[in-house]
Scaffold this active site. Structure first.
Site, PDB file in Angstrom:
ATOM      1  N   HIS A 114      63.418  71.913   8.267  1.00 39.20           N
ATOM      2  CA  HIS A 114      63.452  70.799   7.321  1.00 39.20           C
ATOM      3  C   HIS A 114      62.067  70.382   6.821  1.00 39.20           C
ATOM      4  CE1 HIS A 114      65.261  67.385   5.328  1.00 39.20           C
ATOM      5  NE2 HIS A 114      64.472  66.553   5.976  1.00 39.20           N
ATOM      6  N   ASP A 173      69.267  73.383   7.832  1.00 41.11           N
ATOM      7  CA  ASP A 173      67.818  73.472   8.033  1.00 41.11           C
ATOM      8  C   ASP A 173      67.356  72.736   9.282  1.00 41.11           C
ATOM      9  OD1 ASP A 173      67.908  70.782   7.411  1.00 41.11           O
ATOM     10  OD2 ASP A 173      66.665  70.905   5.620  1.00 41.11           O
ATOM     11  N   SER A 212      63.593  65.495   1.370  1.00 43.42           N
ATOM     12  CA  SER A 212      64.400  64.774   2.341  1.00 43.42           C
ATOM     13  C   SER A 212      64.958  63.477   1.740  1.00 43.42           C
ATOM     14  CB  SER A 212      63.563  64.500   3.597  1.00 43.42           C
ATOM     15  OG  SER A 212      64.358  63.991   4.646  1.00 43.42           O
TER      16      SER A 212
END
Length: 661
Positions: free
Chosen positions: A616, A563, A247
């Site tokens: 995610h 995602d 991320s």
């Protein structure tokens, strides 16, 4: 005689007896009414009862889950779905794979734990207790105190006076976000199965709230990462490290790669070949390389798809703010002190994200995305003739979002004079920068009607000038014309892949691993809040829907493939095209690979968050992804994995972006 008197006294007059009986009845009736009045059920009682039931049920289920034999969930799951596959670590150990390259984990935003080292009086007894991550108990016990200590100084972007909140160190910093909710734990456990241990694994924890360069200024975090990587390489026979960011950690490590080779004092002074000497591969998971539209919604109105959904199912509660909790105002006040949020504003403007009439993803319908061999699709994956203007990241009204650009009349907002707002005196609300705008400024924003990636940055500067002025000193969102310009030696450009060069490390490999197949936020339909003077003046219009079950607009949010957090365009473009081969952003020709993982939800509740998830965070437990990572850490290269693995239209979308490379 006395007995006779008692008997006579007992024989009362019937009229008097009747009056006394009526008095008793009235008293009893009054008590009953009073009791009923006391027991009258209010809305607050209902809410408290509901929350109490949910919490009690949750803790009971958690207790039962922890009390049951560890093998029971697996036994029940196997009885339903059949035998489960071996975890990747077990499978690859049987193949003979062993620990080889040291690995470094770089967590993303919000997933790393933060603990208190110094606080105000309200935080008594919380020394070295987690304020973020863990049980979040202090959020419920002392919410105002918690917000105060999680916020940063609005001027410096660093610690407020008398407060020190620091990142948790070690692998426990981000193995679990909360009890039972894994982040890195599954990957760590599988690496351990082939021989990894703490001396060959390092969690590069940092305070994800502050700007990347300030993590070095305040905590010397970048220097610590540099030293730890050097130590791990030296103590493992010179084997280069494999870096695994997730991320926002992807952007943070890009910043690190520029910092470590840049000369002191701005950089780490490692020299132009530091990355080539110390890094084998960078395996980026769910990387928002080019930013995320979700960051715009968060800064603009403290909302996102989940808040919009909650408002859609409970409009009266959230829109009217019955109990004056003003949750979103508190969230906005706190998160606008976190400079890191500004690192994820979309980069590249209209060239990358599209304009009023076009976008790279034109023609895509998320719910109809199929396997790339599906013959029912046309060249662009279009299953609908309805055009969606994804380039319009913010539109005021569904009609504006769908209208032809020639029909949209706009009034320039940048020159609008901000008026005076008396909300603080009349509404007793939480101060935000919107209260300095007044009705005139707010109206000017809505009159401009539609914002693309090119104008979103100007919009945020207008509505949050203090926040953006601080953030713009650390981050940039453009495209470099000439990377030889000395200005790009400044750290504000180091986390933007369109304004920096990759290191001179031709033997290094860069992977982009991310999930696909989940509708992901791309653009928003907004409206003016019905109580603009008192609250955040803009909110996602949850009444905006396209009425098509296969459509892209739901509850005021347009979605594309991704995602759930990062659109495919942001996660995949740089490795698919921007860095592919020798380009001006990748002059040494570092090999890049795109590895997508098609989302498959868990087949039953006992399977937890699934072993084939593309979401995610849940993708961190995806067996296929973990297997790829272990193979690379054990010495494999991208070609050994089969090269690219793609299910989306990322290569087609990338070709539509006319960016000189």
């Amino acid at each position: 005689m006395s007995l006779i008197r008692r008997r006579k006294g007992a024989e009362k007059d019937p009229k008097i007896q009747k009056d006394e009986d009526e008095d008793k009845k009235e008293k009893i009736s009054g008590k009953v009414k009073e009791t009923k009045a006391k027991k009258k059920w209010s809305c607050v009682d209902s809410c408290c009862w509901f929350v109490g039931c949910v919490c009690t049920t949750w803790w009971l289920l958690l207790f039962l889950y922890n009390a049951m034999p560890a093998s029971l969930p697996q036994y029940v799951t196997e009885a339903i779905t059949g035998p489960l596959p071996d975890p990747p670590g077990v499978k690859l150990k049987k193949e003979g794979l062993k620990a080889k390259h040291p690995v470094v984990f770089v967590p993303g935003i919000v997933t790393g734990g933060l603990e208190l080292w110094e606080g105000h009086e309200c935080a008594e007894g919380l020394f070295r207790k987690r304020l973020w991550g863990g049980t979040f108990g202090e959020v419920y016990k002392r919410p105002s105190c918690w917000v105060e200590h999680m916020s940063l100084d609005n001027e410096s972007g660093l610690d407020p006076p008398g407060i020190r909140v620091r990142p948790v160190s070690g692998l426990v910093a981000a193995d679990y976000f909360a009890p039972g909710y894994f982040v890195w734990a599954v990957l760590i456990a599988n690496l351990a199965r082939i021989g990894y241990e703490e001396k060959t694994m390092y969690m590069a924890a940092y305070d994800w709230r502050i700007s990347y360069q300030n993590t070095e200024v305040r905590d010397q975090t970048l220097s610590r990462i540099k030293s730890n990587i050097e130590l791990m390489v030296a103590t493992n026979g010179g084997k280069k490290a494999v870096i695994i960011p997730h991320s926002m950690g992807v952007l943070y490590f890009m910043h690190f790669m520029k910092w470590v080779e840049a000369p002191a004092p701005m950089g780490g002074g490692g020299g132009p070949d530091w990355c080539a000497k110390h890094i084998k591969a960078v395996i980026n998971i769910g990387g928002p390389f080019l930013g995320v539209p979700k960051a715009v919604a968060g800064l603009f109105s403290a909302e996102a798809k989940d808040i919009a959904f909650a408002r859609a199912i409970a409009p009266v509660f959230l829109d009217n703010d019955l109990f004056r909790i003003q949750t979103l105002q508190h969230v906005m006040k706190m998160t606008r002190t976190w400079d890191s949020t500004m690192s994820m504003i979309p980069k590249g403007g209209d060239i990358i994200w599209g304009g009023l009439d076009w976008s790279p993803e034109d023609g895509h319908v998320p719910s109809k995305r199929k396997n790339k061999n599906d013959e029912t699709r046309n060249g662009d994956g279009d299953t609908s003739s309805k055009k969606v203007h994804y380039g319009r990241i913010i539109s005021f009204g569904k009609d504006i979002a769908e209208a032809d650009s020639s029909e949209i009349e706009r009034t320039e907002f940048l020159d609008a004079i901000k008026g005076h707002n008396v909300a603080n005196a009349t509404c007793q609300d939480v101060w935000t920068e919107y209260h300095d705008m007044g009705i005139e400024g707010i109206r000017a924003i809505s009159d401009y009607k539609v914002y693309t990636a090119g104008s979103v940055v100007d919009l945020l500067h207008y509505v949050a000038p203090h926040t953006m002025e601080r953030g713009s000193a650390h981050f940039s969102y453009g495209i470099a014309d000439n990377l030889d310009d000395p200005k790009y030696n400044h750290y504000k450009y180091w986390s933007n892949p369109l304004e920096m060069r990759l290191p001179n490390a031709p033997d290094m490999e860069i992977f982009s691993l991310y999930g696909v197949g989940i509708p992901t936020e791309r653009a928003y339909v907004y409206k003016l809040s019905p109580a603009a003077e008192c609250y955040i003046p803009f909110q996602i219009d949850t009444a905006a829907n396209d009425g098509d079950e296969n459509g892209c607009l739901k509850d005021g949010v347009y979605t594309v493939d991704g995602d759930e957090t990062v659109p495919v365009l942001s996660a995949g473009y740089m490795c698919a095209k921007g860095w592919r081969g020798k380009t001006r952003f990748n002059p040494s020709g570092i090999r890049t690979y795109v590895r997508e993982y098609n989302h498959s939800p868990p087949s039953n509740l006992l399977e937890g968050r699934g072993t084939q998830s593309g979401a995610h965070v849940d993708i961190m437990g995806n067996f296929a992804l973990i297997e790829d990572i272990i193979r690379i850490a054990s010495g494999a290269q991208g070609e050994d994995l089969g090269g690219d693995q793609v299910y989306s239209d990322i290569f087609k979308w990338s070709e539509k972006i006319k960016l000189p490379l």
